[in-house]
Design an enzyme around this catalytic site. Structure first.
Site, PDB file in Angstrom:
ATOM      1  NE  ARG A  63      -4.072  -1.639  -0.186  1.00 36.47           N
ATOM      2  CZ  ARG A  63      -4.926  -1.601  -1.200  1.00 36.47           C
ATOM      3  NH1 ARG A  63      -4.636  -0.938  -2.306  1.00 36.47           N
ATOM      4  NH2 ARG A  63      -6.059  -2.271  -1.131  1.00 36.47           N
ATOM      5  CB  ALA A  75     -11.177  -5.228  -1.290  1.00 38.40           C
ATOM      6  CD  GLU A  91     -11.880  -6.510  -7.721  1.00 43.09           C
ATOM      7  OE1 GLU A  91     -10.796  -7.067  -7.463  1.00 43.09           O
ATOM      8  OE2 GLU A  91     -11.975  -5.556  -8.513  1.00 43.09           O
ATOM      9  CD  GLU A  95      -7.998  -8.607  -5.041  1.00 42.85           C
ATOM     10  OE1 GLU A  95      -8.129  -8.930  -3.851  1.00 42.85           O
ATOM     11  OE2 GLU A  95      -7.894  -7.425  -5.423  1.00 42.85           O
ATOM     12  CD  GLU A 137      -0.891  -4.425 -18.483  1.00 41.22           C
ATOM     13  OE1 GLU A 137       0.125  -3.870 -18.884  1.00 41.22           O
ATOM     14  OE2 GLU A 137      -1.987  -4.398 -19.086  1.00 41.22           O
TER      15      GLU A 137
END
Lengths: 183, 183
Positions: A63, A75, A91, A95, A137
């Site tokens: 992050r 998320a 999602e 993920e 990407e």
């Protein structure tokens, strides 16, 4: 008493890729004027997938805002006009590669209502089947499976500060405990 | 694997009264470049004051970002270099007139780590004594006393979406229940 703040004028500050920032002048209840700086965000979903062993499939990612990696539940942002549940399914699959037979809505979250307009929709995903993850990407993340009870202890012990993740963990734990007690 | 995103350049977008917005170009782990839009906020505190009857002293105020009034726990922004606990004592007194004998730290909250750098510090305040509220200029809010167990049910039923309030309610309820069981 009516506390409504009426818009007198609105100035565009920044129309970015993921946010719209504006500064408005408003009329306060006592008739005086004040400024409001507002960030608008398209909103998103967070999904806590709990498997048959009671493990949560988490994602660890960098992050940039905090200059550190962070443990979170899967998320992502809502596409324009996307249904939150569809976004959750998408999602989760992107993920983690997971598909879920059952989704339970855990409620909305307003992350920072003092200056942000963003709504997050939280879901619990259960009865999972495994497939292949397929990240966007430029998306780099690592899936980690951690017992829900361990995540719960982390939240209570200030070890999981991400708001959507902490909220999803507490609500999922309380809800699943309640379901177990009823059986 | 190292997921660090390295800053290539940073562009100031907006230096407002309560936020600093910048757009950075970063180097991703695969060597490619990407943009990051970031909002920096001074951070703040939220305090959940629970009195001897099990009632929480909440505040209802208008939130311009959502164009509605919202039920929240007392909260406020950190002054420069202010200690979070001092800020909690100050905000609780300003908004409700309450003083607390005991503060328990409930953990940090990162409201929206994908694009915001903001840290909230949550506290439980107990053993309360009453005084006079003294709001900031331009601050309009209404104090409401609501049983903690009622707020807990509201959070679980999607009736309290503010992140800091929902998190403070769940953690305070779990912690106080645990204390009661130990007695």
């Amino acid at each position: 008493m009516d506390y409504t703040e009426k818009t007198i004028s609105s100035e565009e500050i920044f129309r970015g890729r993921i946010m719209y920032v504006h500064r408005d002048t408003v009329r306060l209840p006592d008739g005086s004027a004040a400024e409001r700086e507002i960030v608008e965000h398209p909103g998103g979903v967070a999904v806590i997938p709990v498997d048959e062993n009671g493990d949560v499939w988490c994602v660890r990612q960098y992050r940039y805002a905090y200059a550190t990696d962070m443990l979170e539940v899967p998320a992502g942002k809502l596409e324009p006009d996307e249904d939150p549940l569809e976004c959750a399914v998408r999602e989760l699959s992107e993920e983690t590669g997971l598909r879920a037979e059952n989704y339970t809505f855990l409620g909305k979250l307003y992350p920072s209502p003092g200056y942000c307009r963003e709504t997050l929709y939280l879901y619990l995903a259960t009865d999972l089947t495994r497939g292949e993850a397929h990240l966007d990407e430029g998306e780099f993340l690592h899936v980690e499976r951690i017992p829900l009870c361990e995540l719960f202890a982390m939240v209570m012990d200030d070890g999981l500060p991400d708001a959507k993740t902490a909220m999803a963990v507490l609500k999922a734990k309380l809800l699943l405990d309640e379901r177990t007690e009823k059986q």
